[in-house]
Enzyme design. Structure first.
Site, PDB file in Angstrom:
ATOM      1  N   CYS A 111       4.656  45.329 -39.847  1.00  0.00           N
ATOM      2  CA  CYS A 111       5.048  44.347 -38.834  1.00  0.00           C
ATOM      3  C   CYS A 111       4.551  44.725 -37.439  1.00  0.00           C
ATOM      4  CB  CYS A 111       6.558  44.161 -38.808  1.00  0.00           C
ATOM      5  SG  CYS A 111       7.487  45.662 -39.070  1.00  0.00           S
ATOM      6  N   HIS A 146      10.371  43.424 -32.502  1.00  0.00           N
ATOM      7  CA  HIS A 146       9.767  44.688 -32.066  1.00  0.00           C
ATOM      8  C   HIS A 146       9.049  44.478 -30.722  1.00  0.00           C
ATOM      9  CE1 HIS A 146      10.745  46.294 -35.895  1.00  0.00           C
ATOM     10  NE2 HIS A 146       9.571  46.306 -36.484  1.00  0.00           N
TER      11      HIS A 146
HETATM   12  C1  2RA Z   1      10.185  49.149 -39.747  1.00  0.00           C
HETATM   13  N1  2RA Z   1       7.860  48.520 -39.664  1.00  0.00           N
HETATM   14  O1  2RA Z   1      10.276  48.566 -38.673  1.00  0.00           O
HETATM   15  C2  2RA Z   1       8.859  49.139 -40.490  1.00  0.00           C
HETATM   16  C3  2RA Z   1       8.988  48.439 -41.809  1.00  0.00           C
HETATM   17  N2  2RA Z   1       9.411  47.090 -41.678  1.00  0.00           N
HETATM   18  O2  2RA Z   1      11.117  49.764 -40.289  1.00  0.00           O
END
Ligand code: 2RA
Length: 330
Positions: A129, A236
């Site tokens: 991601c 994120h």
């Molecule tokens: C996380 N990118 O954020 C990794 C897996 N989704 O934990």
């Protein structure tokens, strides 16, 4: 043209989002089958106005009439079952990291390298991601100014760990001990996503480094990464520092990003306007802001990149790949 789909991991956080995105985008589905583990056997799923029953995934699951199978059930399930699906002539789009670095497996972000779908041999991998949201703005800048070096610092939501991560944040906020993370995540930052390797990096950091090179098709890129879990429920955020080969004018770089598919530039610091997780949640755009020259380098550029890691970072990107496949199925 309609497709017969299978959803593997149908009851997980990404799996249930696959279902939402397929409906939102009115993906043309003929038959659809939902698979999960024993503990979800018999669960009911509503999809496009019909009710379906979740089946337990097993070696006979792919005897059904399926064109495309979307996997989001962890690396072990993908390693075991993706080859079975492929051997039945099914095209697999896998959200796990199991196949991403295989030479015959394209690693696809449609806005960046959709043409790589053409050389798939039955399995296509969905990138990590945090990689997906980073490479979309980077592709634009790489094509125009050629990137020499990238420094990633990530601020990753707990939803990246699925329900377990979200529950640990809620537990922590109530002063209860975590059950998923090694330390409390509430009021804390954990520089520890996935497992530590011999070289002192985590697997998450190596994924960002190696996946970026593969997707941008440039093994000469110099990249380092520090990936951090932060007490944010979803979306994120990534600080990206770039060293470019060519000189650039900041306004031209901003315009380039503004005019790129899939990117929303939010960059008006005087009005406290910049990308934020709370604004990215529930959308599929990649938000870019804090675009500014890094004066410590000859051609340095800083970005702040935010996206919904469950949607664009996983489910939507996977469905977009399925849409590409449908187009190519003629
Ligand atoms: C996380 N990118 O954020 C990794 C897996 N989704 O934990």
């Amino acid at each position: 043209k309609k497709a017969n789909l299978a959803i593997i991991g149908a009851t997980g956080m990404v799996g249930t989002t696959f279902i939402k995105i397929l409906e939102e985008r009115q993906f043309p589905v003929d038959n659809i089958y939902f698979f999960a583990s024993e503990k979800s056997k018999g669960a009911k799923i509503q999809f496009m106005g019909k009710e379906y029953t979740v089946e337990v995934l097993n070696e006979n699951s792919f005897d059904k009439n399926i064109d495309i199978a979307l996997f989001s059930a962890g690396g072990n399930i993908s390693r075991k079952f993706a080859p079975m699906a492929k051997n039945k002539g099914i095209i697999v789009v896998d959200n796990s990291s199991a196949w991403r670095m295989e030479n015959d497996v394209p690693l696809i972000v449609p806005e960046v390298n959709e043409d790589d779908v053409s050389w798939h041999k039955g399995i296509i991998a969905n990138p990590n991601c945090s990689t997906i949201q980073a490479v979309v703005p980077l592709k634009v800048l790489h094509d125009k100014y050629k990137i020499k070096r990238i420094v990633y610092s990530t601020y990753q939501a707990v939803s990246g760990s699925g329900m377990a991560g979200i529950e640990d944040l809620h537990r922590g906020l109530k002063g209860e001990a975590p059950t998923n993370y090694p330390h409390p995540i509430a009021n804390n930052c954990l520089p520890h996503i996935d497992v530590f390797l011999e070289n002192g990096y985590t697997k998450e950091e190596i994924k960002m480094i190696e996946e970026t090179k593969k997707i941008l098709g440039d093994q000469s890129l110099k990249i380092t990464a520090t990936t951090v879990r932060v007490p944010v429920e979803n979306c994120h955020s990534i600080s990206v520092n770039l060293e470019l080969e060519k000189d650039f004018e900041i306004q031209k770089a901003v315009e380039l990003l503004k005019n790129s598919h899939g990117i929303k530039v939010v960059d008006d610091p005087e009005n406290n306007s910049y990308p934020m997780a709370i604004n990215a949640h529930g959308t599929d755009d990649i938000y870019v802001g804090r675009i500014r020259r890094d004066y410590s380098l000859e051609n340095g550029l800083n970005l702040w990149v935010v996206a919904d890691n469950i949607r664009k970072g996983a489910a939507t990107n996977t469905v977009q790949i399925a849409e590409l496949l449908l187009k190519r199925m003629g």
